[in-house]
Design an enzyme around this catalytic site. Structure first.
Site, PDB file in Angstrom:
ATOM      1  CE  LYS A  80      -4.504   0.705   0.319  1.00  0.00           C
ATOM      2  NZ  LYS A  80      -5.611  -0.112  -0.159  1.00  0.00           N
ATOM      3  N   GLY A 184     -26.098   1.451   2.362  1.00  0.00           N
ATOM      4  CA  GLY A 184     -25.159   2.173   1.486  1.00  0.00           C
ATOM      5  C   GLY A 184     -25.402   1.793   0.044  1.00  0.00           C
ATOM      6  CB  VAL A 188     -20.060  -1.596  -3.903  1.00  0.00           C
ATOM      7  CG1 VAL A 188     -20.273  -3.097  -3.715  1.00  0.00           C
ATOM      8  CG2 VAL A 188     -18.613  -1.313  -4.300  1.00  0.00           C
ATOM      9  CE1 TYR A 190     -29.167   1.655  -9.133  1.00  0.00           C
ATOM     10  CE2 TYR A 190     -27.142   1.510 -10.423  1.00  0.00           C
ATOM     11  CZ  TYR A 190     -28.526   1.597 -10.353  1.00  0.00           C
ATOM     12  OH  TYR A 190     -29.261   1.617 -11.511  1.00  0.00           O
TER      13      TYR A 190
HETATM   14  P1  NAD Z   1     -19.381   4.866  -2.206  1.00  0.00           P
HETATM   15  O1  NAD Z   1     -18.743   6.019  -1.507  1.00  0.00           O
HETATM   16  O2  NAD Z   1     -19.649   4.929  -3.661  1.00  0.00           O
HETATM   17  O3  NAD Z   1     -20.764   4.508  -1.496  1.00  0.00           O
HETATM   18  C1  NAD Z   1     -20.955   4.530  -0.122  1.00  0.00           C
HETATM   19  C2  NAD Z   1     -22.399   4.952   0.116  1.00  0.00           C
HETATM   20  O4  NAD Z   1     -22.674   4.823   1.509  1.00  0.00           O
HETATM   21  C3  NAD Z   1     -22.686   6.393  -0.282  1.00  0.00           C
HETATM   22  O5  NAD Z   1     -23.827   6.432  -1.112  1.00  0.00           O
HETATM   23  C4  NAD Z   1     -22.929   7.087   1.050  1.00  0.00           C
HETATM   24  O6  NAD Z   1     -23.887   8.132   0.957  1.00  0.00           O
HETATM   25  C5  NAD Z   1     -23.455   5.945   1.883  1.00  0.00           C
HETATM   26  N1  NAD Z   1     -23.318   6.120   3.341  1.00  0.00           N
HETATM   27  C6  NAD Z   1     -22.320   6.725   4.018  1.00  0.00           C
HETATM   28  N2  NAD Z   1     -22.571   6.658   5.336  1.00  0.00           N
HETATM   29  C7  NAD Z   1     -23.734   5.991   5.485  1.00  0.00           C
HETATM   30  C8  NAD Z   1     -24.513   5.579   6.607  1.00  0.00           C
HETATM   31  N3  NAD Z   1     -24.153   5.885   7.858  1.00  0.00           N
HETATM   32  N4  NAD Z   1     -25.644   4.868   6.381  1.00  0.00           N
HETATM   33  C9  NAD Z   1     -26.027   4.571   5.123  1.00  0.00           C
HETATM   34  N5  NAD Z   1     -25.347   4.942   4.023  1.00  0.00           N
HETATM   35  C10 NAD Z   1     -24.216   5.641   4.202  1.00  0.00           C
HETATM   36  O7  NAD Z   1     -18.446   3.612  -1.842  1.00  0.00           O
HETATM   37  P2  NAD Z   1     -18.389   2.218  -2.603  1.00  0.00           P
HETATM   38  O8  NAD Z   1     -17.317   2.256  -3.622  1.00  0.00           O
HETATM   39  O9  NAD Z   1     -19.775   1.804  -2.980  1.00  0.00           O
HETATM   40  O10 NAD Z   1     -17.858   1.281  -1.423  1.00  0.00           O
HETATM   41  C11 NAD Z   1     -18.720   0.894  -0.371  1.00  0.00           C
HETATM   42  C12 NAD Z   1     -17.915   0.149   0.695  1.00  0.00           C
HETATM   43  O11 NAD Z   1     -17.277  -0.978   0.099  1.00  0.00           O
HETATM   44  C13 NAD Z   1     -16.785   0.985   1.316  1.00  0.00           C
HETATM   45  O12 NAD Z   1     -16.619   0.561   2.668  1.00  0.00           O
HETATM   46  C14 NAD Z   1     -15.565   0.558   0.525  1.00  0.00           C
HETATM   47  O13 NAD Z   1     -14.383   0.726   1.270  1.00  0.00           O
HETATM   48  C15 NAD Z   1     -15.862  -0.907   0.290  1.00  0.00           C
HETATM   49  N6  NAD Z   1     -15.194  -1.462  -0.882  1.00  0.00           N
HETATM   50  C16 NAD Z   1     -15.407  -0.934  -2.112  1.00  0.00           C
HETATM   51  C17 NAD Z   1     -14.778  -1.483  -3.218  1.00  0.00           C
HETATM   52  C18 NAD Z   1     -15.010  -0.930  -4.595  1.00  0.00           C
HETATM   53  O14 NAD Z   1     -14.640  -1.606  -5.573  1.00  0.00           O
HETATM   54  N7  NAD Z   1     -15.614   0.237  -4.736  1.00  0.00           N
HETATM   55  C19 NAD Z   1     -13.913  -2.596  -3.078  1.00  0.00           C
HETATM   56  C20 NAD Z   1     -13.730  -3.135  -1.798  1.00  0.00           C
HETATM   57  C21 NAD Z   1     -14.378  -2.562  -0.710  1.00  0.00           C
END
Ligand code: NAD
Length: 350
Positions: A80, A184, A188, A190
């Site tokens: 990292k 959330g 992811v 959605y």
């Molecule tokens: P994102 O930021 O696109 O979506 C997160 C969503 O959660 C947002 O819509 C936000 O408004 C909502 N949110 C924030 N706080 C909240 C709460 N208290 N209650 C309800 N909703 C809330 O992030 P993402 O890319 O969709 O990732 C989601 C999670 O998955 C994160 O923890 C991320 O670290 C993890 N993750 C993502 C990926 C990836 O490929 N994007 C890969 C591994 C892990």
């Protein structure tokens, strides 16, 4: 600042501080383990209060990447990098290129990708000065519909993981009528809702951003609930896809779902919460195993990118989770602990 005595130090192979006076770069690269291959991991840019916080983060995250790659069956190690600074205020092309040059000096032992505070565009800037960059979505990947965004693969991996968990815990071969609470609805969450809806699951959803909720209600006939209600709903699966530490002393006694399986990183507030879930008879899909779709997808990038190959590998997330669940049941141990042991068996030479 001591590295060897640091609480997060875990035999990291290299910890490199990088500085560039002209651009103001202050960064750290940590290579945790390369027994399985080059260390892959994102570059995070964050307004850390100081160097100590940045070091703690990079050591912890690099180690996590080793475990994640090993369980994802990738011939890769874990690493990292972090840049100390506010991505909105301090990021410049020169600074990103300076980080790229620092990565290049390591000669390929560490391969960088995007992370919080960095984007595909930043990876392209780094690629001007180093070839050790992943997550670029080159022509072959673009032709297969990829943009460099790992979220679609992550969402599909989580979907496959939920199928495996439901099969194991509920004895259900499909998701038709299975009730899922998704917390959330971002990149992811959605997409996960879309997979679940297509598979016939019934959805309960929440997000702090109202339009994201409305979209899922409209498109997937989901039921909107309050943010403080989602963990306690009478559903089959609780899928945390927003933030970490949602499995804690307050929420665990309230959870009625028999499966917890979602994308969010670091879902357990503390390691002991793994056992707390087991004691309540809740099957927890270890987060770093179920959310590995993104790094699997990045691994296959290149001129030979083949979506069918990636799809087959993503489906193996379900196979690995089932092996974890079976071993946890047979040994009476929590699933998170079993996942760690399985990863170590893969990357630690015997
Ligand atoms: P994102 O930021 O696109 O979506 C997160 C969503 O959660 C947002 O819509 C936000 O408004 C909502 N949110 C924030 N706080 C909240 C709460 N208290 N209650 C309800 N909703 C809330 O992030 P993402 O890319 O969709 O990732 C989601 C999670 O998955 C994160 O923890 C991320 O670290 C993890 N993750 C993502 C990926 C990836 O490929 N994007 C890969 C591994 C892990």
């Amino acid at each position: 600042m001591s590295v060897f005595a640091h609480p997060e130090f875990d035999h990291h192979e290299a910890v490199v501080y990088c500085h560039d006076a002209r651009s103001g770069l202050r960064g750290i690269i940590a290579v945790h383990d390369t027994h399985l291959g080059k260390a892959l991991g994102g570059c995070r840019m964050w307004p850390y209060p100081g160097e100590a916080e940045a070091l703690t983060d990079v050591l912890r995250l690099a180690r996590g990447m080793t475990y994640k790659a090993a369980l994802a069956d990738l011939p890769q190690g874990g690493g990292k990098s972090v840049i100390i600074g506010d991505p909105r205020a301090d990021k410049t092309p020169d600074l990103i290129r300076a980080m790229g040059r620092a990565i290049d000096r390591l000669g390929g032992v560490y391969v960088v990708a995007e992370d919080s505070g960095t984007s595909v565009q930043d990876m392209r800037l780094m690629a001007e000065v180093t070839s050790h960059v992943g997550g670029l979505a080159d022509a072959a990947a673009q032709a297969a519909g990829r943009t460099g965004d790992p979220s679609p693969a992550t969402a599909f991996g989580v979907f496959v993981g939920i199928q495996a968990a439901v099969r194991f815990q509920l004895g259900r071969e499909d998701l038709s009528g299975v009730r899922v609470a998704v917390q959330g609805l971002g990149n992811v969450g959605y997409r996960l809702c879309r997979h679940l809806s297509e598979a016939g699951a019934r959805l309960w959803v929440t997000d702090l951003y109202a339009p994201a909720v409305e979209r899922c209600v409209r498109q997937f006939n989901a039921t909107a609930v309050g943010m403080d209600q989602i963990a306690a709903l009478d559903v089959d699966v609780y899928a945390p896809c927003a933030l970490g530490a949602v499995l804690n002393d307050r929420t665990i006694p309230q959870i009625r779902a028999r499966v917890v399986a979602g994308a969010a990183n670091n879902q357990l507030s503390e390691p002991r919460h793994d056992r707390a879930l087991q004691e309540r008879g809740i099957l927890y899909a270890p987060d770093y195993c179920i959310n590995a779709g993104g790094i699997i997808d990045i691994y296959y990038e290149g001129p030979d990118y083949d979506a069918a190959v990636v799809d087959r590998h993503l489906r193996r997330i379900g196979t690995t989770l089932t092996a974890i669940f079976e071993r946890a049941r047979d040994q009476g141990r929590p699933t998170g602990e079993i996942a760690d042991r399985m990863a170590e068996e893969r990357f630690r030479p015997s």
